[in-house]
Design a protein around this motif. Structure first.
Motif, mmCIF file in Angstrom:
data_model
loop_
_atom_site.group_PDB
_atom_site.id
_atom_site.type_symbol
_atom_site.label_atom_id
_atom_site.label_comp_id
_atom_site.label_asym_id
_atom_site.label_seq_id
_atom_site.Cartn_x
_atom_site.Cartn_y
_atom_site.Cartn_z
ATOM 1 N N CYS A 156 0.945 -1.335 -0.139
ATOM 2 C CA CYS A 156 -0.125 0.086 -0.166
ATOM 3 C C CYS A 156 0.836 1.166 0.130
ATOM 4 C CB CYS A 156 -1.055 -0.017 1.134
ATOM 5 S SG CYS A 156 0.006 0.073 2.717
ATOM 6 N N PRO A 157 0.375 2.335 -0.156
ATOM 7 C CA PRO A 157 1.125 3.655 -0.173
ATOM 8 C C PRO A 157 1.698 3.702 1.303
ATOM 9 C CG PRO A 157 -1.223 4.303 -1.245
ATOM 10 C CD PRO A 157 -1.040 2.656 -0.825
ATOM 11 N N LEU A 158 2.556 4.342 1.640
ATOM 12 C CA LEU A 158 3.391 4.395 3.016
ATOM 13 C C LEU A 158 2.422 5.217 3.732
ATOM 14 C CD1 LEU A 158 5.440 3.881 4.896
ATOM 15 C CD2 LEU A 158 6.747 5.832 4.343
ATOM 16 N N ALA A 159 1.619 6.200 3.339
ATOM 17 C CA ALA A 159 0.652 6.880 4.109
ATOM 18 C C ALA A 159 -0.383 6.055 4.415
ATOM 19 C CB ALA A 159 0.046 7.913 3.215
ATOM 20 N N ASP A 160 -0.798 4.899 4.032
ATOM 21 C CA ASP A 160 -1.855 4.154 4.576
ATOM 22 C C ASP A 160 -1.297 2.851 5.288
ATOM 23 O OD1 ASP A 160 -3.261 5.762 3.074
ATOM 24 O OD2 ASP A 160 -3.546 4.505 1.382
ATOM 25 N N ALA A 161 -0.013 2.806 5.604
ATOM 26 C CA ALA A 161 0.514 1.437 6.100
ATOM 27 C C ALA A 161 0.305 1.458 7.554
ATOM 28 C CB ALA A 161 2.157 1.924 6.028
ATOM 29 N N PRO A 162 0.209 0.153 8.068
ATOM 30 C CA PRO A 162 -0.135 -0.023 9.459
ATOM 31 C C PRO A 162 0.512 0.686 10.570
ATOM 32 C CG PRO A 162 0.652 -2.042 8.400
ATOM 33 C CD PRO A 162 0.644 -0.987 7.550
ATOM 34 N N GLU A 163 0.028 0.964 11.829
ATOM 35 C CA GLU A 163 1.031 1.371 12.946
ATOM 36 C C GLU A 163 2.446 0.875 13.044
ATOM 37 O OE1 GLU A 163 0.272 4.495 14.847
ATOM 38 O OE2 GLU A 163 -0.701 4.747 12.946
ATOM 39 N N SER A 164 2.382 -0.693 12.923
ATOM 40 C CA SER A 164 3.425 -1.330 13.348
ATOM 41 C C SER A 164 3.833 -2.332 11.963
ATOM 42 C CB SER A 164 3.414 -2.147 14.476
ATOM 43 O OG SER A 164 2.290 -3.228 14.344
ATOM 44 N N ALA A 165 5.015 -2.784 11.763
ATOM 45 C CA ALA A 165 5.426 -3.348 10.780
ATOM 46 C C ALA A 165 6.447 -4.635 11.252
ATOM 47 C CB ALA A 165 6.274 -2.605 9.741
ATOM 48 N N PRO A 166 6.280 -5.575 10.652
ATOM 49 C CA PRO A 166 7.006 -6.839 10.791
ATOM 50 C C PRO A 166 8.376 -6.696 10.345
ATOM 51 C CG PRO A 166 5.681 -7.208 8.877
ATOM 52 C CD PRO A 166 5.249 -5.878 9.361
ATOM 53 N N TYR A 167 9.308 -7.547 10.752
ATOM 54 C CA TYR A 167 10.603 -7.282 10.106
ATOM 55 C C TYR A 167 10.973 -7.558 8.804
ATOM 56 C CZ TYR A 167 15.728 -8.444 9.820
ATOM 57 O OH TYR A 167 16.970 -8.425 9.386
ATOM 58 N N PHE A 168 9.970 -8.362 8.163
ATOM 59 C CA PHE A 168 9.986 -8.835 6.787
ATOM 60 C C PHE A 168 9.145 -7.601 6.213
ATOM 61 C CE2 PHE A 168 11.759 -12.808 7.935
ATOM 62 C CZ PHE A 168 12.962 -12.923 7.099
ATOM 63 N N SER A 169 9.595 -6.241 6.075
ATOM 64 C CA SER A 169 8.703 -5.320 5.453
ATOM 65 C C SER A 169 9.910 -4.267 4.805
ATOM 66 C CB SER A 169 8.016 -4.578 6.409
ATOM 67 O OG SER A 169 8.833 -3.991 7.535
ATOM 68 N N MET A 170 9.389 -3.646 3.910
ATOM 69 C CA MET A 170 10.300 -2.480 3.155
ATOM 70 C C MET A 170 9.541 -1.589 2.665
ATOM 71 S SD MET A 170 12.387 -3.584 -0.362
ATOM 72 C CE MET A 170 12.865 -5.032 0.434
ATOM 73 N N ILE A 171 10.133 -0.255 2.234
ATOM 74 C CA ILE A 171 9.861 0.936 1.706
ATOM 75 C C ILE A 171 10.534 1.276 0.528
ATOM 76 C CG2 ILE A 171 9.457 3.380 2.049
ATOM 77 C CD1 ILE A 171 9.007 2.948 5.197
ATOM 78 N N LEU A 172 9.799 1.241 -0.393
ATOM 79 C CA LEU A 172 10.489 1.700 -1.575
ATOM 80 C C LEU A 172 10.080 3.111 -2.309
ATOM 81 C CD1 LEU A 172 10.051 -1.634 -4.023
ATOM 82 C CD2 LEU A 172 11.982 -0.872 -2.870
ATOM 83 N N ILE A 173 11.086 3.951 -2.610
ATOM 84 C CA ILE A 173 10.867 5.189 -3.072
ATOM 85 C C ILE A 173 11.513 5.377 -4.562
ATOM 86 C CG2 ILE A 173 10.894 7.656 -2.775
ATOM 87 C CD1 ILE A 173 11.146 6.909 0.336
ATOM 88 N N GLN A 174 10.658 5.703 -5.325
ATOM 89 C CA GLN A 174 11.089 5.857 -6.812
ATOM 90 C C GLN A 174 11.892 7.014 -7.007
ATOM 91 O OE1 GLN A 174 8.229 5.043 -10.108
ATOM 92 N NE2 GLN A 174 9.520 3.969 -11.146
ATOM 93 N N GLY A 175 12.940 7.206 -7.645
ATOM 94 C CA GLY A 175 13.612 8.377 -7.827
ATOM 95 C C GLY A 175 13.155 8.796 -9.002
ATOM 96 N N THR A 176 13.924 9.885 -9.801
ATOM 97 C CA THR A 176 13.820 10.527 -11.079
ATOM 98 C C THR A 176 13.237 9.600 -11.925
ATOM 99 O OG1 THR A 176 15.584 11.730 -10.491
ATOM 100 C CG2 THR A 176 14.667 12.415 -12.673
ATOM 101 N N PRO A 177 11.895 9.964 -12.970
ATOM 102 C CA PRO A 177 11.447 8.946 -13.825
ATOM 103 C C PRO A 177 12.527 8.957 -14.922
ATOM 104 C CG PRO A 177 9.635 10.592 -13.253
ATOM 105 C CD PRO A 177 10.971 10.974 -12.498
ATOM 106 N N ASP A 178 12.755 7.787 -15.488
ATOM 107 C CA ASP A 178 13.601 7.715 -16.792
ATOM 108 C C ASP A 178 13.092 8.392 -17.921
ATOM 109 O OD1 ASP A 178 14.895 6.692 -18.852
ATOM 110 O OD2 ASP A 178 14.323 4.655 -18.670
ATOM 111 N N PRO A 179 13.851 9.221 -18.209
ATOM 112 C CA PRO A 179 13.548 10.135 -19.506
ATOM 113 C C PRO A 179 12.986 9.450 -20.663
ATOM 114 C CG PRO A 179 15.978 10.309 -19.043
ATOM 115 C CD PRO A 179 15.286 9.517 -18.009
ATOM 116 N N TRP A 180 13.462 8.196 -20.845
ATOM 117 C CA TRP A 180 13.120 7.559 -21.871
ATOM 118 C C TRP A 180 11.699 6.788 -21.765
ATOM 119 C CZ3 TRP A 180 16.995 4.170 -25.151
ATOM 120 C CH2 TRP A 180 18.212 4.897 -25.647
ATOM 121 N N LEU A 181 11.124 6.926 -20.933
ATOM 122 C CA LEU A 181 9.806 6.250 -20.607
ATOM 123 C C LEU A 181 8.786 7.194 -21.339
ATOM 124 C CD1 LEU A 181 9.543 4.726 -16.911
ATOM 125 C CD2 LEU A 181 9.627 3.577 -19.183
#
Lengths: 233, 233
Positions: free
Chosen positions: A208-233
């Motif tokens: 889910c979007p991080l804004a909607d994430a639960p209050e507590s997370a398990p050890y096996f969790s991750m946050i991904l943040i996409q950088g600059t969009p590829d100019p070729w896309l």
């Protein structure tokens, strides 16, 4: 003839993401080793459970859940001694590892203790990094894009300093660091682009979007943040 | 019923590093797509060659080797149109990808063109990143360690700025950027820790200290630089 130690990456949890080489080795070696946390059932063993023949010897390395060095060191000392004995007896040993053995994997502690005396082959596995990206439908990097991988365990100031100059970001080991990470992400204006993923590729997977994430997370969790969009896309 | 597009990571080159899910899909879908550079034999197809049934339809996407945007865009436009036709006809399509589809993979250009109209499943693969680390016997990150992934295509000043503050480093797409990378690495005093790897997991694999690397490198080459040693080791 001493045996070979195989450090085998099993991927993030879906048994389908085990490689053919890993499956073949698990089905043929006489000894299988794996970590188990504080006497609980071993997660990594459960990934490969269907592949483990009934007659093999199993070495469970009981790792205490601790942030201090000595008890963990003692556990790896005991585990590597038991593995060394099997290797010296001429048996190959497959050590099962979550994700990839050399990306935040505990296998490196066995590797450090045994590499000078025994033949070791590391079989790379699918990392949670690309598994989470796949499940979130989020390309990590293209062309001139850059990727920074940070553990959520870092202090807040260090995280902010690193994240402020990063392109694409992967924050691993979120767990009890979720609120700290969220604070830094909001302060840097990255919340809208941040995706939260827990237990990727397992039945209990949650994305889910991080804004909607639960209050507590398990050890096996991750946050991904996409950088600059590829100019070729 | 339209078909599903599978973006399948095949790993760095050793067919043993194909996942079981990837192998299963390749053996069952009616259409297989893959990139081929400038009309040459497709490298990624060769990884999975043994798994491709004789009767499937194959879509080779001919990608021009270019640093300008338009001819590449046109190639992905043509490829995605052909894939869209098969999906619309109800056929599942497996697109073969080197390494992982979302880590410097060209699959994201197809994904960007088709994700709004078709069901897409990305099957993550073993990345060259962890495959190179495995072959070099070099853990990438542990505990509080950080990993920065940079493409060798970046300008020298940008590389130096990023590398100067990084912990563990992976420099991808070395190829014709080898001398530039070596210059920056020497300037930052990192040469002693830098390992050069080309064609990891293939028969022609080569691993050596960067100081001993050949004058010219193939596209499939990487430089790994280990960061601060884990204090737990």
């Amino acid at each position: 003839m001493t045996g070979t130690l195989f450090g085998i990456g099993l991927g993030p949890g879906d048994p389908g993401l085990i490689t053919r080489r890993a499956a073949e080795l698990i089905g043929t070696v006489p000894v299988i080793a794996y970590p188990a946390l504080d006497g609980e059932e071993s997660f990594v063993r459960s990934i490969a459970a269907d592949l483990i023949p009934g007659h093999v010897r199993e070495i469970a390395i009981n790792i205490p859940m601790t942030v201090v060095r000595e008890p963990a060191q003692a556990a790896y000392d005991r585990g590597s001694a038991e593995i060394a004995k099997a290797l010296s007896d001429g048996d190959d040993v497959a050590c099962l590892c979550e994700g990839d053995p050399f990306l935040y994997g505990s296998f490196m502690y066995l590797h450090a203790r045994l590499a000078d005396r025994f033949r070791i082959e590391v079989v790379p596995g699918v990392t949670s990094l690309t598994a989470c990206a796949a499940k979130a439908g989020m390309p990590l990097a293209a062309r001139n894009g850059q990727l920074t991988v940070l553990p959520g365990t870092l202090p807040e100031s260090e995280l902010e300093r690193r994240m402020d100059v990063a392109d694409s970001l992967a924050l691993l080991k979120v767990g009890r660091h979720l609120q700290k990470l969220k604070t830094v992400i909001e302060r840097l204006g990255l919340l809208e682009r941040a995706i939260y993923i827990e237990r990727a590729t397992l039945a209990e997977e949650r994305i889910c979007p991080l804004a909607d994430a639960p209050e507590s997370a398990p050890y096996f969790s991750m946050i991904l943040i996409q950088g600059t969009p590829d100019p070729w896309l």
